[in-house]
Design a protein around this motif. Structure first.
Motif, PDB file in Angstrom:
ATOM      1  N   GLY A 243     -10.147  19.669 -78.161  1.00 41.41           N
ATOM      2  CA  GLY A 243      -9.639  18.295 -78.612  1.00 41.41           C
ATOM      3  C   GLY A 243      -8.205  18.386 -79.382  1.00 41.41           C
ATOM      4  N   LEU A 244      -7.471  17.536 -79.200  1.00 38.74           N
ATOM      5  CA  LEU A 244      -6.273  17.652 -80.072  1.00 38.74           C
ATOM      6  C   LEU A 244      -6.084  16.400 -80.695  1.00 38.74           C
ATOM      7  CD1 LEU A 244      -3.625  19.213 -80.577  1.00 38.74           C
ATOM      8  CD2 LEU A 244      -2.292  18.248 -78.816  1.00 38.74           C
ATOM      9  N   LEU A 245      -6.058  16.291 -81.936  1.00 40.11           N
ATOM     10  CA  LEU A 245      -5.665  15.099 -82.616  1.00 40.11           C
ATOM     11  C   LEU A 245      -4.330  14.999 -83.120  1.00 40.11           C
ATOM     12  CD1 LEU A 245      -6.901  12.796 -84.183  1.00 40.11           C
ATOM     13  CD2 LEU A 245      -7.208  14.362 -86.163  1.00 40.11           C
ATOM     14  N   ILE A 246      -3.515  14.103 -82.066  1.00 37.73           N
ATOM     15  CA  ILE A 246      -2.199  14.055 -82.163  1.00 37.73           C
ATOM     16  C   ILE A 246      -1.798  13.299 -83.512  1.00 37.73           C
ATOM     17  CG2 ILE A 246       0.054  13.724 -80.968  1.00 37.73           C
ATOM     18  CD1 ILE A 246      -1.425  14.311 -78.581  1.00 37.73           C
TER      19      ILE A 246
ATOM     20  N   ALA B 163     -13.850   7.058 -87.890  1.00 37.56           N
ATOM     21  CA  ALA B 163     -14.103   6.082 -86.643  1.00 37.56           C
ATOM     22  C   ALA B 163     -13.509   6.720 -85.473  1.00 37.56           C
ATOM     23  CB  ALA B 163     -13.237   4.999 -87.178  1.00 37.56           C
ATOM     24  N   LEU B 164     -12.888   7.951 -85.486  1.00 40.12           N
ATOM     25  CA  LEU B 164     -12.806   8.559 -84.134  1.00 40.12           C
ATOM     26  C   LEU B 164     -13.783   8.983 -83.291  1.00 40.12           C
ATOM     27  CD1 LEU B 164      -9.340  10.023 -85.192  1.00 40.12           C
ATOM     28  CD2 LEU B 164      -9.459   7.756 -83.854  1.00 40.12           C
ATOM     29  N   PRO B 165     -13.683   9.188 -81.953  1.00 40.81           N
ATOM     30  CA  PRO B 165     -14.772   9.819 -81.239  1.00 40.81           C
ATOM     31  C   PRO B 165     -14.507  11.451 -81.174  1.00 40.81           C
ATOM     32  CG  PRO B 165     -13.161   8.817 -79.839  1.00 40.81           C
ATOM     33  CD  PRO B 165     -12.961   8.540 -81.117  1.00 40.81           C
ATOM     34  N   LEU B 166     -14.582  12.002 -82.453  1.00 40.12           N
ATOM     35  CA  LEU B 166     -14.578  13.340 -82.597  1.00 40.12           C
ATOM     36  C   LEU B 166     -15.960  14.151 -82.244  1.00 40.12           C
ATOM     37  CD1 LEU B 166     -12.620  14.217 -86.056  1.00 40.12           C
ATOM     38  CD2 LEU B 166     -11.894  14.737 -83.821  1.00 40.12           C
ATOM     39  N   ALA B 167     -16.021  14.450 -80.956  1.00 42.16           N
ATOM     40  CA  ALA B 167     -17.069  14.907 -80.390  1.00 42.16           C
ATOM     41  C   ALA B 167     -17.358  16.353 -81.045  1.00 42.16           C
ATOM     42  CB  ALA B 167     -17.006  15.346 -78.815  1.00 42.16           C
ATOM     43  N   PRO B 168     -18.590  16.498 -81.833  1.00 39.14           N
ATOM     44  CA  PRO B 168     -18.681  17.816 -82.636  1.00 39.14           C
ATOM     45  C   PRO B 168     -19.178  18.994 -81.589  1.00 39.14           C
ATOM     46  CG  PRO B 168     -20.537  16.092 -82.887  1.00 39.14           C
ATOM     47  CD  PRO B 168     -19.759  15.504 -81.918  1.00 39.14           C
ATOM     48  N   SER B 169     -19.279  18.627 -80.338  1.00 36.02           N
ATOM     49  CA  SER B 169     -19.351  19.843 -79.482  1.00 36.02           C
ATOM     50  C   SER B 169     -18.194  20.571 -79.279  1.00 36.02           C
ATOM     51  CB  SER B 169     -20.037  19.581 -78.241  1.00 36.02           C
ATOM     52  OG  SER B 169     -19.565  18.398 -77.750  1.00 36.02           O
ATOM     53  N   ARG B 170     -17.106  20.011 -79.594  1.00 37.07           N
ATOM     54  CA  ARG B 170     -15.544  20.340 -79.021  1.00 37.07           C
ATOM     55  C   ARG B 170     -14.941  20.888 -80.471  1.00 37.07           C
ATOM     56  NH1 ARG B 170     -13.601  17.907 -74.393  1.00 37.07           N
ATOM     57  NH2 ARG B 170     -14.812  16.095 -73.862  1.00 37.07           N
ATOM     58  N   ARG B 171     -13.925  22.175 -79.926  1.00 34.71           N
ATOM     59  CA  ARG B 171     -13.322  22.594 -80.904  1.00 34.71           C
ATOM     60  C   ARG B 171     -11.987  21.651 -81.033  1.00 34.71           C
ATOM     61  NH1 ARG B 171     -10.762  27.923 -80.790  1.00 34.71           N
ATOM     62  NH2 ARG B 171      -9.866  27.029 -78.835  1.00 34.71           N
TER      63      ARG B 171
ATOM     64  N   GLY C  81      -1.282  17.176 -95.414  1.00 38.64           N
ATOM     65  CA  GLY C  81      -1.991  17.781 -96.626  1.00 38.64           C
ATOM     66  C   GLY C  81      -3.035  16.892 -97.179  1.00 38.64           C
ATOM     67  N   PRO C  82      -2.939  15.617 -97.706  1.00 42.80           N
ATOM     68  CA  PRO C  82      -3.794  14.726 -98.617  1.00 42.80           C
ATOM     69  C   PRO C  82      -5.131  14.574 -97.902  1.00 42.80           C
ATOM     70  CG  PRO C  82      -1.496  14.176 -99.115  1.00 42.80           C
ATOM     71  CD  PRO C  82      -1.275  14.870 -97.968  1.00 42.80           C
ATOM     72  N   SER C  83      -4.757  14.284 -96.516  1.00 47.13           N
ATOM     73  CA  SER C  83      -5.682  13.806 -95.548  1.00 47.13           C
ATOM     74  C   SER C  83      -6.747  14.911 -95.252  1.00 47.13           C
ATOM     75  CB  SER C  83      -5.204  13.302 -94.356  1.00 47.13           C
ATOM     76  OG  SER C  83      -4.026  12.597 -94.411  1.00 47.13           O
ATOM     77  N   LEU C  84      -6.253  16.166 -95.108  1.00 52.77           N
ATOM     78  CA  LEU C  84      -7.271  17.379 -94.544  1.00 52.77           C
ATOM     79  C   LEU C  84      -8.394  17.618 -95.532  1.00 52.77           C
ATOM     80  CD1 LEU C  84      -4.548  19.925 -93.077  1.00 52.77           C
ATOM     81  CD2 LEU C  84      -5.895  18.194 -92.104  1.00 52.77           C
ATOM     82  N   MET C  85      -8.079  17.472 -96.983  1.00 51.62           N
ATOM     83  CA  MET C  85      -8.730  17.711 -97.861  1.00 51.62           C
ATOM     84  C   MET C  85     -10.256  16.826 -97.693  1.00 51.62           C
ATOM     85  SD  MET C  85      -8.781  19.447-101.021  1.00 51.62           S
ATOM     86  CE  MET C  85      -7.163  18.639-101.893  1.00 51.62           C
ATOM     87  N   ALA C  86     -10.198  15.468 -97.273  1.00 54.30           N
ATOM     88  CA  ALA C  86     -11.245  14.784 -97.003  1.00 54.30           C
ATOM     89  C   ALA C  86     -11.767  14.886 -95.535  1.00 54.30           C
ATOM     90  CB  ALA C  86     -10.659  13.236 -97.065  1.00 54.30           C
ATOM     91  N   VAL C  87     -11.064  15.344 -94.657  1.00 51.23           N
ATOM     92  CA  VAL C  87     -11.592  15.578 -93.309  1.00 51.23           C
ATOM     93  C   VAL C  87     -12.139  16.693 -93.311  1.00 51.23           C
ATOM     94  CG1 VAL C  87     -10.485  16.166 -91.289  1.00 51.23           C
ATOM     95  CG2 VAL C  87      -9.433  14.517 -92.355  1.00 51.23           C
ATOM     96  N   ASN C  88     -11.826  17.825 -94.009  1.00 48.26           N
ATOM     97  CA  ASN C  88     -12.647  19.098 -94.018  1.00 48.26           C
ATOM     98  C   ASN C  88     -14.054  18.910 -94.350  1.00 48.26           C
ATOM     99  OD1 ASN C  88     -12.618  21.876 -93.784  1.00 48.26           O
ATOM    100  ND2 ASN C  88     -12.330  22.216 -95.854  1.00 48.26           N
ATOM    101  N   LYS C  89     -14.210  17.950 -95.337  1.00 52.55           N
ATOM    102  CA  LYS C  89     -15.723  17.863 -95.851  1.00 52.55           C
ATOM    103  C   LYS C  89     -16.589  17.327 -94.839  1.00 52.55           C
ATOM    104  CE  LYS C  89     -14.579  16.525-100.555  1.00 52.55           C
ATOM    105  NZ  LYS C  89     -14.204  15.552-101.063  1.00 52.55           N
ATOM    106  N   HIS C  90     -16.027  16.566 -93.916  1.00 50.87           N
ATOM    107  CA  HIS C  90     -16.922  15.580 -92.779  1.00 50.87           C
ATOM    108  C   HIS C  90     -16.815  16.428 -91.320  1.00 50.87           C
ATOM    109  CE1 HIS C  90     -17.248  12.538 -95.918  1.00 50.87           C
ATOM    110  NE2 HIS C  90     -16.197  12.539 -96.000  1.00 50.87           N
ATOM    111  N   TYR C  91     -15.828  17.267 -91.209  1.00 55.51           N
ATOM    112  CA  TYR C  91     -15.531  17.716 -89.846  1.00 55.51           C
ATOM    113  C   TYR C  91     -15.403  19.092 -89.891  1.00 55.51           C
ATOM    114  CZ  TYR C  91     -15.129  12.846 -89.556  1.00 55.51           C
ATOM    115  OH  TYR C  91     -15.243  11.339 -89.577  1.00 55.51           O
ATOM    116  N   PRO C  92     -16.499  20.029 -90.010  1.00 57.87           N
ATOM    117  CA  PRO C  92     -16.286  21.309 -90.091  1.00 57.87           C
ATOM    118  C   PRO C  92     -15.863  22.006 -88.603  1.00 57.87           C
ATOM    119  CG  PRO C  92     -18.759  20.752 -89.983  1.00 57.87           C
ATOM    120  CD  PRO C  92     -17.885  19.499 -90.243  1.00 57.87           C
ATOM    121  N   HIS C  93     -15.908  21.264 -87.589  1.00 60.97           N
ATOM    122  CA  HIS C  93     -15.471  21.834 -86.416  1.00 60.97           C
ATOM    123  C   HIS C  93     -14.003  21.801 -85.961  1.00 60.97           C
ATOM    124  CE1 HIS C  93     -17.121  17.676 -86.198  1.00 60.97           C
ATOM    125  NE2 HIS C  93     -16.195  17.534 -85.308  1.00 60.97           N
TER     126      HIS C  93
END
Ligand SMILES: [Zn+2]
Length: 422
Positions: A119-122, A162-170, A181-193
């Motif tokens: 997956g690519l988050l643009i 709220a995005l359909p980030l399927a955990p089975s995908r990279r 930068g500031p967003s990644l910190m928060a994203v990292n906690k919830h989306y280890p994939h």
């Protein structure tokens, strides 16, 4: 070292593509005029290529319609540059150019590690005539990846939740590093994939390929490969890197790259100079020897990743962003990098103007808490003396001051550098 003769080496396949690009360019009024005027109007040998005149951004702005080589009804997209260092440039793309854009970006994303099924988050705009978001989308589609066109403003934890980030995908994220930068910190906690972050439009490494302050900041937010990608709207030719790479690989099917000094002489591998690109396979507005306005070195020899194609080193700055501060020639990017390293996470804008005597002057505006101002100023002055050999002026301000400085120059990008010297 710089005096050693260095010539561009073209493979037979590149030579054939160059001949096609040259013939296509001659269909436009600009190159017919430009090449005849320079008497360099044949292409039989590599030397002929080296004698073709350089095309500048100013040429493209001032003669824009004359670059067009197809009928207007065959244009499928108009895109423009952001005009960071001058007027925006208009570029037309045909159906074939869009196909080329997709192939170019698919190859670049593959090099970064994206595969079919990933997956690519643009986190880049698809609107406002930007080509970048469109290119990533087309490239990812060609690769068979799933796209989420989040845009630059949506990349924060609640939105991503709220995005359909399927955990089975990279998942890979592509965007402007200083905005991510500031967003990644928060994203990292919830989306280890998340498998990697691809940064566009800003350098992430120094001239020795070490991660710079921005890259280290991203790495602290998210422990995944932080990769850079380099392209320009005019050339639509991407230089990409993978996790092991030292520099960004040229895609020889998409472009020929030359590094020149200010007199148009070729510089040997490893020596920084003006990045001049001849894209291959363009149709609507083909360019020959286009001076990107960026400064970088080209590196030869095998890359740690095993590939042998030439690599473009980190962009050291825009040729137009070279300042002479207190007698020292310095790129605005070097100042920005240093100030970001000291004033971590704080809002910064660098303003270049002229002092009353007409010499370049750089003033850095920072929003910094009062209790840290003196200590960080001392640290910055020490670091500036050691690394820049000059000490730009620091001024502490509030959001209003920074907004006023930014408003001195209209830009679609989040401006860190404002130049009012002209
Ligand atoms: Zn490599």
């Amino acid at each position: 070292m710089a005096s050693a003769p260095y010539r561009t080496i073209l493979s037979p396949a590149q030579w054939r593509m160059l001949e096609l690009q040259y013939r296509q360019a001659l269909k436009g009024a600009f190159y017919r005029r430009h090449l005849v005027a320079s008497k360099a109007n044949r292409l039989k040998h590599t030397d002929d290529f080296h004698h073709l005149p350089i095309t500048t951004k100013a040429d493209l702005v001032e003669n824009n319609p004359d670059f067009l080589t197809i009928r207007p009804n065959l244009i499928r997209e108009w895109v423009t540059t952001s005009g960071t260092t001058g007027q925006p440039v208009r570029i037309a793309l045909s159906q074939k150019d869009l196909q080329r854009l997709a192939e170019n970006e698919a190859a670049a994303l593959r090099l970064a590690g994206l595969r079919s099924g990933d997956g690519l988050l643009i986190a880049v705009g698809m609107d406002r005539l930007f080509v970048a978001g469109l290119a990533y989308w087309l490239g990812a589609q060609m690769l068979g990846a799933t796209c989420l066109r989040a845009g630059p403003s949506m990349v924060d934890a609640p939105c991503i939740a709220a995005l359909p980030l399927a955990p089975s995908r990279r998942w890979f994220i592509i965007g402007v590093p200083s905005l991510l930068g500031p967003s990644l910190m928060a994203v990292n906690k919830h989306y280890p994939h998340i498998a990697g972050v691809i940064g566009i439009g800003e350098s992430l490494y120094d001239a020795d390929f070490n991660p710079n302050a921005l890259s280290r900041a991203l790495q602290r937010c998210m422990d995944v490969p932080v990769l850079s990608t380099y392209a320009s709207t005019e050339t639509c030719s991407t230089f990409a890197q993978g996790p092991k790479c030292r520099g960004n690989h040229l895609n020889p099917r998409m472009a020929i790259v030359e590094i020149l000094d200010d007199h148009g002489r070729h510089l040997p591998p490893g020596t920084p100079g003006r990045v001049v690109i001849t894209p291959l396979g363009q149709q609507a507005m083909p360019l020959l020897r286009f001076d990107t306005g960026d400064a970088a070195a080209l590196h030869a020899g095998a890359c740690p990743c095993g590939r042998r194609t030439p690599r473009l080193g980190p962009i050291l700055g825009r040729s137009a962003q070279l300042l002479k501060v207190q007698g020292v020639s310095i790129f605005a990017t070097a100042i920005i990098e240093l100030v970001r390293g000291v004033y971590r996470g704080m809002e910064v804008v660098v303003h270049a103007d002229l002092d009353p005597l007409g010499a370049d002057r750089a003033v850095i505006y920072v929003i910094c808490p009062a209790h840290r101002q003196d200590m960080l100023k001392k640290r910055f002055d020490r670091a500036a003396r050691a690394k820049l050999k000059c000490v730009p002026v620091i001024r502490y301000g509030d959001g209003h001051t920074v907004a006023q400085i930014r408003a001195l120059r209209q830009s679609r990008k989040a401006t860190v550098f404002v130049d009012t010297r002209a």
